[in-house]
Write a protein that holds these residues in place. Structure first.
Motif, short mmCIF file in Angstrom:
data_model
loop_
_atom_site.label_atom_id
_atom_site.label_comp_id
_atom_site.label_asym_id
_atom_site.label_seq_id
_atom_site.Cartn_x
_atom_site.Cartn_y
_atom_site.Cartn_z
N GLY A 290 0.84 -1.19 0.00
CA GLY A 290 0.00 0.00 0.00
C GLY A 290 0.88 1.24 0.00
N GLY A 291 0.41 2.30 -0.65
CA GLY A 291 1.24 3.51 -0.71
C GLY A 291 0.43 4.75 -0.99
N MET A 292 1.08 5.90 -0.78
CA MET A 292 0.48 7.18 -1.12
C MET A 292 1.59 8.08 -1.67
N ALA A 293 1.29 8.81 -2.72
CA ALA A 293 2.30 9.59 -3.39
C ALA A 293 1.79 10.98 -3.74
N PHE A 294 2.73 11.95 -3.75
CA PHE A 294 2.45 13.26 -4.34
C PHE A 294 2.39 13.09 -5.86
N VAL A 295 1.46 13.78 -6.51
CA VAL A 295 1.41 13.75 -7.97
C VAL A 295 1.09 15.15 -8.50
N ASP A 296 1.65 15.45 -9.66
CA ASP A 296 1.33 16.68 -10.37
C ASP A 296 1.23 16.34 -11.85
N VAL A 297 0.01 16.38 -12.35
CA VAL A 297 -0.22 15.98 -13.74
C VAL A 297 0.46 16.93 -14.71
N ASP A 298 0.39 18.23 -14.43
CA ASP A 298 0.94 19.23 -15.36
C ASP A 298 2.45 19.10 -15.51
N SER A 299 3.14 18.82 -14.42
CA SER A 299 4.60 18.70 -14.49
C SER A 299 5.07 17.25 -14.60
N ASP A 300 4.12 16.31 -14.74
CA ASP A 300 4.46 14.90 -14.90
C ASP A 300 5.38 14.43 -13.78
N TRP A 301 4.90 14.63 -12.54
CA TRP A 301 5.75 14.39 -11.36
C TRP A 301 5.07 13.43 -10.40
N PHE A 302 5.88 12.51 -9.84
CA PHE A 302 5.44 11.53 -8.86
C PHE A 302 6.51 11.42 -7.79
N LYS A 303 6.09 11.50 -6.51
CA LYS A 303 7.03 11.31 -5.41
C LYS A 303 6.34 10.49 -4.34
N LEU A 304 6.94 9.35 -3.98
CA LEU A 304 6.33 8.46 -3.01
C LEU A 304 6.44 9.07 -1.62
N GLU A 305 5.30 9.26 -0.98
CA GLU A 305 5.24 9.90 0.34
C GLU A 305 5.22 8.88 1.47
N HIS A 306 4.38 7.86 1.34
CA HIS A 306 4.26 6.80 2.35
C HIS A 306 4.18 5.45 1.62
N VAL A 307 4.77 4.43 2.24
CA VAL A 307 4.66 3.08 1.70
C VAL A 307 4.53 2.12 2.87
N SER A 308 3.75 1.06 2.69
CA SER A 308 3.42 0.18 3.81
C SER A 308 4.57 -0.71 4.24
N THR A 309 5.55 -0.93 3.37
CA THR A 309 6.66 -1.82 3.70
C THR A 309 7.94 -1.29 3.06
N ASP A 310 9.06 -1.54 3.71
CA ASP A 310 10.35 -1.14 3.15
C ASP A 310 11.10 -2.33 2.55
N GLU A 311 10.36 -3.43 2.33
CA GLU A 311 11.01 -4.64 1.83
C GLU A 311 11.13 -4.67 0.31
N HIS A 312 10.39 -3.80 -0.39
CA HIS A 312 10.49 -3.80 -1.84
C HIS A 312 11.79 -3.10 -2.26
N GLU A 313 12.47 -3.66 -3.20
CA GLU A 313 13.79 -3.16 -3.62
C GLU A 313 13.73 -1.74 -4.17
N HIS A 314 12.68 -1.42 -4.91
CA HIS A 314 12.61 -0.13 -5.58
C HIS A 314 11.63 0.85 -4.93
N PHE A 315 10.54 0.34 -4.42
CA PHE A 315 9.51 1.24 -3.89
C PHE A 315 9.87 1.67 -2.48
N GLN A 316 10.61 2.77 -2.38
CA GLN A 316 11.03 3.33 -1.11
C GLN A 316 10.53 4.77 -1.00
N THR A 317 10.30 5.21 0.22
CA THR A 317 9.80 6.57 0.45
C THR A 317 10.74 7.60 -0.18
N ASP A 318 10.14 8.64 -0.76
CA ASP A 318 10.83 9.78 -1.39
C ASP A 318 11.36 9.48 -2.79
#
Length: 650
Positions: A290-318
């Motif tokens: 599970g996760g939540m991210a900042f998004v901005d459609v106009d600037s094509d931007w995604f930043k992961l704010e919260h994630v339910s686990t830190d075990e995934h190799e790539h999906f890390q906060t920030d």
């Protein structure tokens, strides 16, 4: 009559059309669905137990037909025409207008089913065929509501009745016609009603539209019905379907209850609640992350704010990515709930989260945040999903995201409020510092002016006019010094005030009276004091409030000796202190003005003073979290009241 509504349906009526009308009735409820694999005709049964129940379904059915520009025919049997007219009129139908226009008509059993003295199914089919043809020549369709008690009087057998139902189905199929047959449960034998139920795919009973799992087309019923094996399979299937539906409903309610328990917990911080929702969603949707991210459609931007686990190799906060390289566009593009269950077939097989991160399934919701950065709230899995997400799952995700949206916007408002308060406090500090510095710096040149004026008065030989002018100048300087002293005191109320402590108001009031002893005795003031409580406050400032109010009561007493009464009463968690006098009073239009700094109602020749005493009282009371106000009648009396917090032990 209402103008016909524009229909978006096909030219041929279907069952859902009249059910739309039934759902407008406040007594109606129940789902609408077609029997699986069965022919669904434009002909269904209403089973009622009272006139109110009958008309609760029949009236909106007729009303919708009139609104659609159809010709509506009501066949009367047990209910009288006046009773039906009254029910239609009460339902919002202009009956006289509808009848006059030809859109609504009434017919008796003798004019329809028993036209020739007895019932003949073929003759009845000819009758209805003619009515359909006549109705559709001028109107959009024929809509029929028929009472069926005549079956009992005409001694029509069950076989004849079912054969008739079969012919009605054939006639109405692909025709612009629809019918509701009304059966009185109190009049028909249970066995007959069981047969009626079997040959109607949908029933209206107890103000509920029911999907008839035991529907048997009339032609099959007349041929002896279906095999026992078929009936057994259908009954078992019904039980299984209903059991599954009940189980799904219980599961949905359990998840909603758990969600409510999480979000309503006052002891959990937002981040803890968010983690609990991630865990709940992963369980509900059978997904890994599970996760939540900042998004901005106009600037094509995604930043992961919260994630339910830190075990995934790539999906890390920030972690930051182009939004277009994530699955979140499935939600942001439609600003709702979106999903990806098969990246290749869904057109996401060339993005980073699929190619490099190995994410195969996405289920997320777009969250537009007023006054802040938008978010996506989502769940992921490294395995693909064979089935699409259900409507219940989408609704549950939407429910969670709506709570997150509320919390984010609430935090945003709180931060904005904190920044506003900080700016106001800084501004007030600077203003107080300026007022203190300005008034302090004015004291010295003012003292110099006053001193030299007095020196001239003592040493110079002046004529009478010059002496008078000099007195005016000295008096003006003295009044200016008094105003500056008042301004200094006013500016120091917040910055130089003492910390609050439990204070005995009786002692504070006694000190104020002692300071005003000569004024009170010199005016022959009569002072009455009730029991005064202990409060939380600054004793020095509270003494100032009493002194100012007592001094005003003496000053504005009028021609008679001052009569002053001081009382206190408890009001919840605060005390209301009142100082009452029988002086000259204050006009209602001036009662707010008197608390303004340097604002005076009288000239200096009438009453002296700088016009700051009540402004100081208001500022002090406000510092204590209270309010001050006046109730007064001109020429009679005034009561100044103010609130103070009670001590915690009261």
């Amino acid at each position: 009559m209402s103008q016909p509504l524009q229909s978006t349906q096909s030219d041929v009526l279907d069952l859902e059309s009249p059910l739309d009308a039934l759902q407008q009735s406040p007594q109606f409820n129940g789902p609408v669905e077609s029997p699986n694999g069965e022919f669904c005709n434009d002909h269904f049964a209403l089973i009622y137990e009272s006139r109110d129940e009958q008309f609760a379904a029949a009236v909106p059915f007729i009303q919708q037909g009139l609104e659609r520009g159809e010709h509506c025919l009501y066949v009367l049997d047990e209910a009288s025409e006046p009773a039906v007219r009254d029910a239609l009129q009460s339902g919002g139908i202009d009956v006289d207008d509808a009848v006059e226009s030809g859109a609504l008509a009434f017919a008796t059993i003798q004019e329809t089913y028993l036209e020739n003295g007895s019932f003949d199914a073929d003759e009845m089919m000819d009758h209805y065929a003619e009515r359909i043809e006549a109705a559709t020549a001028e109107f959009e369709a024929l809509r029929l509501a028929a009472e069926m008690d005549w079956i009992l009087e005409a001694d029509v057998s069950t076989t004849e009745c079912m054969a008739y139902e079969s012919k009605v189905n054939a006639l109405f199929d692909n025709r612009d016609a629809i019918a509701v047959c009304q059966y009185n449960r109190e009049a028909f034998p249970p066995g007959v009603l069981c047969d009626v139920i079997r040959v109607h795919p949908h029933l209206i009973y107890d103000s509920t539209v029911c999907h008839n799992f035991y529907y048997t087309p009339p032609e099959e019923f007349c041929e002896g019905g279906r095999s026992s094996k078929y009936e057994l399979e259908r009954m078992l299937g019904t039980l299984l379907d209903r059991s599954k539906a009940k189980s799904a409903l219980q599961e949905r309610e359990q998840y909603l209850q758990r969600q409510n328990q999480i979000t309503a917990d006052p002891d959990r911080a937002f981040e803890d609640k968010l983690q609990a929702l991630f865990d709940l969603g992963c369980e509900r949707f059978n997904l890994e992350i599970g996760g939540m991210a900042f998004v901005d459609v106009d600037s094509d931007w995604f930043k992961l704010e919260h994630v339910s686990t830190d075990e995934h190799e790539h999906f890390q906060t920030d972690i930051e990515l182009p939004l277009s390289e994530t699955y979140c566009t499935a939600a942001t593009d439609i600003q709702s709930v979106g999903s990806v269950t098969s990246p290749e077939s869904d057109g996401y097989d060339d993005i980073t989260v699929y190619q490099e991160f190995g994410i195969q399934t996405y289920f997320g919701a777009y969250i537009g945040v007023d006054g802040g950065t938008d978010r996506t709230f989502f769940f992921l899995d490294s395995d693909s999903r064979s089935e699409p997400f259900t409507a219940d799952e989408s609704a549950f995700l939407q429910s969670m995201s709506q709570w997150v949206k509320y919390e984010l916007e609430q935090h945003q408002r709180e931060r904005e409020l904190e920044r506003t308060v900080d700016r106001l406090e800084t501004s007030n500090e600077r203003l107080e510092q300026f007022a203190y510095a300005a008034s302090h710096d004015l004291q010295e040149p003012l003292r110099m002016v006053s001193s030299y004026l007095q020196l001239i008065d003592r040493r110079a030989d002046l004529d009478a006019d010059t002496e008078e002018f000099l007195e005016f100048a000295v008096d003006g300087a003295d009044r200016m010094r008094e105003m500056i002293d008042g301004l200094l005191t006013y500016s120091r109320i917040e910055t130089r005030g003492k910390p609050f402590e439990p204070v005995e108001l009786a002692d504070v009031f006694a000190d104020a009276c002692e300071n005003l002893q000569f004024k009170l005795e010199g005016s022959n003031a009569q002072l009455s004091v009730g029991s005064l409580p202990r409060v939380e406050g600054d004793p020095t400032q509270l003494r100032q409030v009493f002194q100012n109010l007592l001094s005003n009561a003496v000053k504005y007493a009028g021609q008679q000796p001052p009569r002053i009464e001081v009382t206190a009463r408890k009001d919840g968690t605060q005390w209301v202190i009142s100082v009452h006098d029988e002086g000259i009073g204050i006009h209602p239009d001036d009662q707010d003005q008197i608390f303004e700094i340097f604002d005076r109602l009288h000239s200096r020749s009438e009453y002296d003073g700088a016009g700051i005493g009540l402004a100081l009282c208001e500022r002090i009371v406000e510092r204590h979290g209270g309010q001050i106000w006046v109730d007064s009648d001109v020429g009679e009396d005034s009561t100044f009241s103010f609130t103070l917090p009670a001590t915690t032990d009261q």
